[in-house]
Design an enzyme around this catalytic site. Structure first.
Site, PDB file in Angstrom:
ATOM      1  N   LEU A 152       0.863  -1.179   0.000  1.00 30.53           N
ATOM      2  CA  LEU A 152       0.000   0.000   0.000  1.00 30.53           C
ATOM      3  C   LEU A 152       0.896   1.223   0.000  1.00 30.53           C
ATOM      4  O   LEU A 152       1.872   1.271   0.760  1.00 30.53           O
ATOM      5  CB  LEU A 152      -0.920   0.014   1.227  1.00 30.53           C
ATOM      6  CG  LEU A 152      -1.955  -1.121   1.336  1.00 30.53           C
ATOM      7  CD1 LEU A 152      -2.730  -0.991   2.639  1.00 30.53           C
ATOM      8  CD2 LEU A 152      -2.905  -1.113   0.149  1.00 30.53           C
ATOM      9  N   ASP A 153       0.571   2.216  -0.846  1.00 36.61           N
ATOM     10  CA  ASP A 153       1.415   3.408  -0.881  1.00 36.61           C
ATOM     11  C   ASP A 153       1.239   4.220   0.390  1.00 36.61           C
ATOM     12  O   ASP A 153       0.395   3.921   1.236  1.00 36.61           O
ATOM     13  CB  ASP A 153       1.143   4.252  -2.134  1.00 36.61           C
ATOM     14  CG  ASP A 153      -0.303   4.704  -2.236  1.00 36.61           C
ATOM     15  OD1 ASP A 153      -0.887   5.061  -1.198  1.00 36.61           O
ATOM     16  OD2 ASP A 153      -0.851   4.714  -3.352  1.00 36.61           O
ATOM     17  N   ILE A 154       2.016   5.267   0.516  1.00 35.03           N
ATOM     18  CA  ILE A 154       2.099   6.000   1.783  1.00 35.03           C
ATOM     19  C   ILE A 154       0.786   6.676   2.146  1.00 35.03           C
ATOM     20  O   ILE A 154       0.485   6.878   3.323  1.00 35.03           O
ATOM     21  CB  ILE A 154       3.250   7.026   1.711  1.00 35.03           C
ATOM     22  CG1 ILE A 154       3.546   7.615   3.095  1.00 35.03           C
ATOM     23  CG2 ILE A 154       2.956   8.108   0.692  1.00 35.03           C
ATOM     24  CD1 ILE A 154       4.794   8.455   3.147  1.00 35.03           C
TER      25      ILE A 154
END
Length: 492
Positions: free
Chosen positions: A131-133
């Site tokens: 999952l991206d930031i």
């Protein structure tokens, strides 16, 4: 009774017990062991073996070779030892908050999800997808590398469900139905075609729409890129389900809970993986292996450089600690020579290494001969002299160094046009000239014109010995020129 001598047999005493026969060492294919350790998919690892990027016991590994427990494996500059896997698979459910990255070590020093996970002994957590930031929600982690690769591989078509808040494109009040139908059919992205396997509008406001979407691939930022391809902006994105595992409602952000063993076995059975222990061998990192040598940080002129963070060199902008010494600052001219013409005029200056470079690059300028007095520039004096006082501004009593009205020129009329006490003041009656040397006005309406312009030292209070006219006294009328100055006798 026989006369033949009998040989005495001596039994040796020993504290050693009879050791059990050694169990045969476990043996597995190299690419399977590497995949179990979470170092990649089997197909990608087979390619790396074929490229000669992996070594076993110091020799370059060959395609299809097997390894045993105790063998030393080298990959990407790190050393591992093959060892038997003694525990069953474990799966962790983590509610990821914003601001965390799904990597073990971030070159920019940002917090990672692995900092919040429970510690393991003899194994490590492997993230199932990323999952991206800015994305929140469900993140699965496991100790079983084979399970992780199976759930991430597109051929297994494991569903990922998200809740997304979208802002409609410009000129549209909400996301049109035609756009939803287009995203369900499929659009072309930079890395190929993509689509939402399920898309449903679940709410909205005047400025945003909420959707539930499902994808079966784990491409980088796939959900965001699908909406951005239609001119929409994603403001919130949260994953709520991965395969058969959903995010518990009671699980707070930043917290984790371990999945029951029955559910872990059900996941492996659904993906048609082997029952029981996932693999016989796994990899353990060698204890005490050295990290890469620290690199020196060099700050360039614009303050950007590579930095050493957590044993790695980052290509991002990591000069925060060093650039703060080279910030531009503004110096304003102070009192004294700084605020006056010809003095230092405030401007932008630099300090630190940048200032040293500027001083070395500045050419030497030789001072020329003196040019004498400079003429005043034309225009408003207030524009180039901060001590200029315009007409009509009172700055102090008459006779003081900062004289009031009339001290610098023609005086203002006295109240009621009356003469002062004791007769006419010098230079104040008629058209005659007084001791001050100025031109007086009739009816005693002003003081005389000073001999020197305003600001000249001659207008300041002084003693007769210091003034050009020895008969001048600031405390009374003018003394005749032929009368000598009489010293006051000393007091007893």
């Amino acid at each position: 009774m026989s006369d033949t001598p009998r040989k005495l047999s001596l039994n040796k005493l020993s504290l050693k017990r009879d050791s059990a026969p050694e169990a045969p060492k476990l043996e597995e294919r190299l690419h399977k062991v590497l995949a179990q350790a979470g170092l990649g998919s089997r197909r990608a690892l087979e390619q790396r073996i074929a490229d000669g990027l992996i070594k076993v016991n110091g020799a370059v590994a060959q395609t299809g070779m097997s390894v045993r427990s105790g063998d030393k494996i080298e990959l990407d500059g790190r050393s591992f030892v093959a060892s038997a896997l003694t525990e069953s698979s474990r799966v962790l459910v983590y509610n990821k908050p914003e601001g965390e990255v799904t990597t073990r070590e971030d070159p920019e020093g940002r917090p990672t999800v692995f900092e919040s996970l429970p510690a393991l002994k003899g194994s490590r957590w492997i993230a199932i997808g990323r999952l991206d930031i800015n994305t929140t929600g469900l993140l699965l982690l496991t100790t079983d590398g084979e399970l992780a690769n199976a759930m991430m591989h597109p051929s297994y078509e494991v569903e990922r469900e998200y809740v997304v808040r979208v802002r409609a494109p410009e000129g549209e009040e909400k996301v049109p139905d035609s756009m939803i139908e287009r995203l369900s059919r499929g659009v072309l992205l930079e890395d190929g075609g993509a689509k939402f396997d399920e898309i449903e509008r679940i709410g909205g406001t005047d400025s945003h729409d909420w959707f539930r979407v499902v994808v079966k691939e784990g491409r980088n930022r796939e959900v965001r890129r699908l909406w951005e391809s239609q001119g929409c902006q994603v403001s919130r994105l949260k994953r709520t389900r991965y395969g058969k595992v959903s995010l518990p409602r009671e699980l707070l952000r930043g917290q984790s809970v371990e999945l029951a063993q029955e559910k872990v076995d059900a996941l492996r059975a659904e993906l048609k993986l082997e029952e029981g222990a996932p693999s016989a061998l796994t990899l353990q990192p060698v204890i005490g292996q050295r990290r890469a040598a620290k690199s020196t940080v060099h700050v360039s002129r614009d303050g950007r450089s590579n930095a050493y963070v957590n044993g790695q060199t980052s290509g991002a902008d990591e000069g925060r600690e060093l650039r703060r010494f080279d910030n531009l600052r503004e110096d304003r001219g102070g009192r004294g020579g700084r605020g006056k013409p010809g003095g230092f005029k405030g401007g932008l200056t630099v300090s630190g290494e940048a200032a040293a470079k500027q001083s070395q690059q500045r050419p030497f300028k030789q001072r020329g001969p003196a040019k004498g007095d400079r003429s005043l520039p034309d225009g408003n004096p207030a524009a180039f002299r901060s001590w200029y006082v315009p007409d009509g501004v009172s700055t102090g009593p008459s006779g003081h160094r900062n004289a009031g009205p009339g001290g610098a020129g023609t005086g203002q009329p006295r109240p009621y046009a009356k003469k002062g006490p004791g007769g006419a003041r010098p230079g104040a009656g008629g058209q005659g000239r007084g001791a001050a040397g100025g031109q007086g006005q009739s009816q005693g309406q002003g003081q005389g014109q000073r001999k020197h312009p305003y600001g000249h030292p001659g207008n300041a209070p002084s003693f007769p010995s210091d003034h050009a006219n020895p008969g001048f006294s600031p405390y009374g009328a003018a003394r005749p020129a032929n009368e000598s100055y009489k010293r006051r006798p000393p007091r007893h």
